[in-house]
Scaffold this active site. Structure first.
Site, mmCIF file in Angstrom:
data_model
loop_
_atom_site.group_PDB
_atom_site.id
_atom_site.type_symbol
_atom_site.label_atom_id
_atom_site.label_comp_id
_atom_site.label_asym_id
_atom_site.label_seq_id
_atom_site.Cartn_x
_atom_site.Cartn_y
_atom_site.Cartn_z
ATOM 1 C CE LYS A 11 0.639 1.401 4.535
ATOM 2 N NZ LYS A 11 1.464 2.536 4.908
ATOM 3 C CG ASP A 143 -0.949 -0.177 8.236
ATOM 4 O OD1 ASP A 143 -1.756 0.679 8.667
ATOM 5 O OD2 ASP A 143 0.250 0.069 7.993
#
Ligand code: ATP
Length: 300
Positions: A11, A143
């Site tokens: 990401k 996350d």
């Protein structure tokens, strides 16, 4: 024996701000995370347990610097999944083909954990919903819920409150990373020193900028999305990581519409409209022994 191979995308943060601190010390954030096509590959292999045998969980990884025992987030994800579902009576081998740089602000560990959660859920015939996988994921790292969902998401709370939003429009991303990894807790500590521990007196979160960036993404306007891009960690990390600053300037000089550090760094990404310029910039960085890749934003 049953095997499943999954892609585990990295990401980047298109926007990352800190909104405060919870009583337990965790920082609350507000931002946008975007999955990208730079991926690790995770292969899960289940083998039946014979009578009288104990189940064995093993892990191999192409990056020799990463742990292969219970310290690996992928390993911890398997244990957490089996605990949550009571399905652990099987041998499991996990193999991670690592491409995402570690401790770089690209959720390399979290995305491996998410791939294990999703893969085991598929192999076990989906005992958990996606929301339940996110809840298990959150016990492993802030996350992980994003990595379970993917695409582009507004990220709030400590990372567990996710709302889908428009992805970056089709473009070419150059991701590059050099020098020492950054410890995320150390980066938060530095920010606490700079901004009065986020008690509301020294720092005002940039919520208007986030709203403007969301609007730009909705319109598919790469340039305006860049005008409103922000990562609070740049103020703590760039002054002491000169290579990250150098990479950011190299991306901008190479033709990026905009460039920014991802997460707590030190990886930096550049958003390019022109593929040739992106490829030429990667060549130039690699010629200076700086690992760099061209990739694309990934929708859900
Ligand atoms: P984030 O962007 O979520 O803060 P990061 O990119 O900064 O993550 P990771 O790549 O997830 O950081 O690695 C952080 C630490 O986790 C490393 O020190 C590494 O040793 C450890 N780790 C454990 N398991 C893994 C894994 N499967 N892949 C990468 N790192 C792992």
């Amino acid at each position: 024996m049953t095997s499943l191979t999954l892609s585990a995308p990295a990401k980047i943060n298109l926007f990352l701000d800190i909104t405060g601190r919870r009583p337990d010390g965790y920082h609350t954030i507000s931002g946008i995370m975007q999955a990208i096509s730079l991926c690790d590959t995770v292969t899960l292999t289940l083998t039946p347990v014979a009578d009288g045998e104990d189940p064995r969980y093993t892990l191999t990884c192409t990056n020799p610097e990463l742990p292969t025992d219970g310290k690996n987030l992928a390993f911890r994800a398997a244990v957490a999944f089996f605990e949550a579902t009571g399905t652990g009576n099987t041998h499991l081998h996990m193999h991670i083909e690592k491409r995402i740089p570690a401790a770089a602000g690209m959720a390399g560990g979290s995305t491996n954990a998410a791939a294990v959660l999703k893969g085991l859920n598929a192999l076990m015939d989906h005992p958990l919903t996606q929301e339940a996988l996110c809840r298990v994921g959150l016990t492993l790292g802030a996350d992980v819920p994003f990595c379970v969902k993917g695409g582009a998401q507004i990220t709030e709370g400590v990372g567990e409150i996710l709302t889908p939003c428009a992805s970056l429009p089709p473009c070419h991303l150059v991701v590059a990373c050099a020098g020492e990894g950054v410890s995320t807790p150390a980066a938060y500590k530095k920010l606490d020193e700079m901004y009065g521990s986020f008690d509301g007196t020294v720092y005002t979160p940039r919520s208007d900028m986030l709203a403007s960036q969301l609007e730009a993404l909705k319109k598919g306007d790469i340039g305006r999305a860049g005008e409103y891009a922000y990562n609070i960690f740049e103020s703590a990390v760039l002054p002491t990581h000169s290579k990250a600053g150098y990479i950011k300037r190299t991306l901008e000089d190479g033709g990026a519409v905009w460039a920014m550090m991802s997460g707590s760094g030190p990886s930096v990404f550049g958003v390019f409209a022109d593929e040739d310029a992106a490829r030429a910039t990667v060549d130039s960085l690699r010629n200076q022994d700086i690992p760099a890749w061209v990739c694309e934003p990934m929708g859900i």
